[in-house]
Design a protein around this motif. Sequence first.
Motif, PDB file in Angstrom:
ATOM      1  N   ARG A   1       0.647  -1.152  -0.059  1.00  0.00           N
ATOM      2  CA  ARG A   1       0.003  -0.046   0.056  1.00  0.00           C
ATOM      3  C   ARG A   1       0.681   1.151   0.271  1.00  0.00           C
ATOM      4  N   PRO A   2       1.039   1.985  -1.257  1.00  0.00           N
ATOM      5  CA  PRO A   2       1.757   3.140  -1.263  1.00  0.00           C
ATOM      6  C   PRO A   2       1.188   4.312  -0.827  1.00  0.00           C
ATOM      7  N   ALA A   3       1.519   5.222  -0.022  1.00  0.00           N
ATOM      8  CA  ALA A   3       0.741   6.395   0.384  1.00  0.00           C
ATOM      9  C   ALA A   3       1.612   7.588   0.099  1.00  0.00           C
ATOM     10  N   LYS A   4       1.539   8.141  -1.017  1.00  0.00           N
ATOM     11  CA  LYS A   4       2.277   9.232  -1.410  1.00  0.00           C
ATOM     12  C   LYS A   4       1.554  10.515  -1.758  1.00  0.00           C
ATOM     13  N   ALA A   5       1.741  11.592  -1.369  1.00  0.00           N
ATOM     14  CA  ALA A   5       1.280  12.783  -1.670  1.00  0.00           C
ATOM     15  C   ALA A   5       1.779  13.305  -3.032  1.00  0.00           C
ATOM     16  N   TYR A   6       0.746  14.121  -3.769  1.00  0.00           N
ATOM     17  CA  TYR A   6       1.013  14.566  -4.911  1.00  0.00           C
ATOM     18  C   TYR A   6       1.098  15.892  -5.352  1.00  0.00           C
ATOM     19  N   PRO A   7       1.822  16.476  -6.095  1.00  0.00           N
ATOM     20  CA  PRO A   7       1.914  18.047  -6.151  1.00  0.00           C
ATOM     21  C   PRO A   7       0.418  18.272  -6.637  1.00  0.00           C
ATOM     22  N   GLY A   8       0.059  19.575  -6.164  1.00  0.00           N
ATOM     23  CA  GLY A   8      -1.151  19.907  -6.603  1.00  0.00           C
ATOM     24  C   GLY A   8      -2.366  19.700  -5.751  1.00  0.00           C
ATOM     25  N   VAL A   9      -2.209  18.518  -4.976  1.00  0.00           N
ATOM     26  CA  VAL A   9      -3.297  18.012  -4.085  1.00  0.00           C
ATOM     27  C   VAL A   9      -3.042  18.513  -2.740  1.00  0.00           C
ATOM     28  N   ASP A  10      -4.297  19.027  -2.173  1.00  0.00           N
ATOM     29  CA  ASP A  10      -4.238  19.592  -0.917  1.00  0.00           C
ATOM     30  C   ASP A  10      -4.099  18.466  -0.008  1.00  0.00           C
ATOM     31  N   ALA A  11      -2.975  18.260   0.609  1.00  0.00           N
ATOM     32  CA  ALA A  11      -2.682  17.233   1.523  1.00  0.00           C
ATOM     33  C   ALA A  11      -2.487  17.626   2.876  1.00  0.00           C
ATOM     34  N   VAL A  12      -2.863  17.022   3.781  1.00  0.00           N
ATOM     35  CA  VAL A  12      -2.459  17.405   5.344  1.00  0.00           C
ATOM     36  C   VAL A  12      -1.002  17.483   5.445  1.00  0.00           C
ATOM     37  N   ARG A  13      -0.384  16.294   4.831  1.00  0.00           N
ATOM     38  CA  ARG A  13       1.176  16.347   4.996  1.00  0.00           C
ATOM     39  C   ARG A  13       1.747  16.083   3.736  1.00  0.00           C
ATOM     40  N   PRO A  14       2.063  17.110   2.842  1.00  0.00           N
ATOM     41  CA  PRO A  14       2.217  16.827   1.369  1.00  0.00           C
ATOM     42  C   PRO A  14       3.639  16.417   1.213  1.00  0.00           C
TER      43      PRO A  14
ATOM     44  N   THR B   1       4.551  13.657   2.630  1.00  0.00           N
ATOM     45  CA  THR B   1       4.345  11.946   2.722  1.00  0.00           C
ATOM     46  C   THR B   1       4.739  11.227   1.345  1.00  0.00           C
ATOM     47  N   ASP B   2       5.480  10.254   1.687  1.00  0.00           N
ATOM     48  CA  ASP B   2       5.767   9.413   0.676  1.00  0.00           C
ATOM     49  C   ASP B   2       6.311   7.922   1.146  1.00  0.00           C
ATOM     50  N   MET B   3       5.492   7.203   1.513  1.00  0.00           N
ATOM     51  CA  MET B   3       5.905   5.846   2.297  1.00  0.00           C
ATOM     52  C   MET B   3       5.130   4.730   1.461  1.00  0.00           C
ATOM     53  N   VAL B   4       5.553   3.363   1.925  1.00  0.00           N
ATOM     54  CA  VAL B   4       4.728   2.258   1.507  1.00  0.00           C
ATOM     55  C   VAL B   4       4.688   1.509   2.493  1.00  0.00           C
ATOM     56  N   PHE B   5       3.146   0.845   2.825  1.00  0.00           N
ATOM     57  CA  PHE B   5       3.146  -0.062   3.945  1.00  0.00           C
ATOM     58  C   PHE B   5       3.157  -1.416   3.049  1.00  0.00           C
ATOM     59  N   LEU B   6       3.967  -2.288   3.992  1.00  0.00           N
ATOM     60  CA  LEU B   6       3.832  -3.730   3.246  1.00  0.00           C
ATOM     61  C   LEU B   6       3.208  -4.538   4.727  1.00  0.00           C
ATOM     62  N   ARG B   7       1.816  -5.130   4.241  1.00  0.00           N
ATOM     63  CA  ARG B   7       0.960  -5.320   5.381  1.00  0.00           C
ATOM     64  C   ARG B   7       0.877  -6.844   5.352  1.00  0.00           C
ATOM     65  N   GLU B   8       1.225  -7.571   6.322  1.00  0.00           N
ATOM     66  CA  GLU B   8       0.891  -9.136   6.447  1.00  0.00           C
ATOM     67  C   GLU B   8      -0.598  -9.190   5.846  1.00  0.00           C
ATOM     68  N   ASN B   9      -0.899 -10.416   5.132  1.00  0.00           N
ATOM     69  CA  ASN B   9      -2.376 -10.274   4.432  1.00  0.00           C
ATOM     70  C   ASN B   9      -3.130 -11.445   4.453  1.00  0.00           C
ATOM     71  N   THR B  10      -2.544 -12.416   5.664  1.00  0.00           N
ATOM     72  CA  THR B  10      -3.368 -13.502   5.779  1.00  0.00           C
ATOM     73  C   THR B  10      -3.706 -13.790   7.195  1.00  0.00           C
TER      74      THR B  10
ATOM     75  N   ARG C   1       3.385   9.591  15.280  1.00  0.00           N
ATOM     76  CA  ARG C   1       4.718  10.127  14.428  1.00  0.00           C
ATOM     77  C   ARG C   1       4.369  10.468  13.292  1.00  0.00           C
ATOM     78  N   VAL C   2       3.605   9.836  12.569  1.00  0.00           N
ATOM     79  CA  VAL C   2       3.423   9.850  11.109  1.00  0.00           C
ATOM     80  C   VAL C   2       2.640  10.784  10.792  1.00  0.00           C
ATOM     81  N   CYS C   3       1.707  11.519  11.791  1.00  0.00           N
ATOM     82  CA  CYS C   3       1.139  12.829  11.647  1.00  0.00           C
ATOM     83  C   CYS C   3       1.882  13.681  11.843  1.00  0.00           C
ATOM     84  N   LEU C   4       2.919  13.742  12.795  1.00  0.00           N
ATOM     85  CA  LEU C   4       3.837  14.885  13.064  1.00  0.00           C
ATOM     86  C   LEU C   4       4.816  15.047  11.896  1.00  0.00           C
ATOM     87  N   ASP C   5       5.228  13.903  11.745  1.00  0.00           N
ATOM     88  CA  ASP C   5       6.563  14.101  10.575  1.00  0.00           C
ATOM     89  C   ASP C   5       6.571  12.695   9.838  1.00  0.00           C
ATOM     90  N   PRO C   6       5.786  12.596   8.616  1.00  0.00           N
ATOM     91  CA  PRO C   6       5.769  11.222   7.910  1.00  0.00           C
ATOM     92  C   PRO C   6       7.201  11.212   7.155  1.00  0.00           C
TER      93      PRO C   6
END
Length: 326
Positions: free
Chosen positions: A92-105, A107-116, A204-209
């Motif tokens: 699950r990539p979570a990335k802010a894009y230029p031009g999009v009004d983001a709370v934390r512009p 942000t650029d991270m990826v979640f690797l989530r256990e899925n089973t 922490r991710v809210c304060l500084d992603p």
Amino acid sequence: MTHEIVVIPGDGIGQEVTPAAVEVLEATDVDLEFVEAEAGDAVQEATGEALPQETYDLAAEAEATLFGAVGETAADVILPLRDAVDSFVNVRPAKAYPGVDAVRPETDMVFLRENTEGVYAGHEDRLTDDVSTLTRVVTESASRELAEFACEYVAGDDHDGVTIAHKANVMRETDGLFRDTVVDVADDNGVETDEVLMDAFATRVCLDPTQFDVVVCPNLAGDVLSDLAAGLVGGLGLLPSANIGHERALFEPVHGSAPDIAGEGISNPAATIISAAMLLEYLGYDDQAAAIHTAVEETLEDGPRTPDLGGDAATEDVTEAVIDRL
Ligand code: NAI
Ligand code: MG
């Protein structure tokens, strides 16, 4: 070579964003053949079954599946479908894009989530009127598989290591096993790890992603923390995901069927289009995938934009704009 792609639009805005992503895939030079299949609330109503066996079988045999979203039947559809593709990790990539009004512009991270497993393994009981219980399952083998994937993931690109988000201070056996296994595998592969308790991660991710890059988590933590990150980057309309299995994979936006806007033609197709780009990457078409990423980024920056991003464009307008930029 022709690749067969199973397409499951599902319910609500799944019926809008999935065809949009298919249109974008069709605009590339990759030779794809689409096979549409049904799942979700509407099929449940019509046939009594939210996930017809035929749909399950198609996903279990295809190289890749593109899934939109379903409504109230989500647990009966998406969990078995992840099983059909034998998926052990949800990317699950979570990335802010230029031009999009983001709370934390930034942000650029990826979640690797256990899925089973974890609390989603399905071991829940109602013992008495007063008491219900849930058994949380964590295995060394599933944690190892996820960790091995994480090591490969960081090796391919410019990453410093992985962060493990867990709660092993309380769930000593389950998250302890998860944490220890990921650390072991990472050590063996020369990948650096750091750890953060999942509740502290949320703050922490809210304060500084920018502290986070690749985040490895157990199932529930990955589900919740990636939705939190969606809030930081401008909403669920932007978050794609990939359920990777051993021989096949399923790609889907993180969002649901959005009944509040379904049928209006104003849903944001970006998350599903980016999921489609991840599908092409998975099939080995890196250039075509990169072209879609760039086209989506340019569209998000210059418009048109759907109402969730402050614009007034329709799903179709955004889709056309992406295709025009390819
Ligand atoms: P949701 O993701 O459908 O919607 C949450 C909010 O985000 C809504 O205000 C919606 O309008 C907005 N939103 C979501 N995607 C959007 C998009 N592409 N463009 C513009 N706005 C968007 O989550 P919610 O409301 O919690 O659940 C609605 C239904 O979806 C429920 O029946 C739930 O079970 C199902 N669901 C299904 C999932 C799946 O199929 N994988 C995942 C999550 C929820
Ligand atoms: Mg979720």
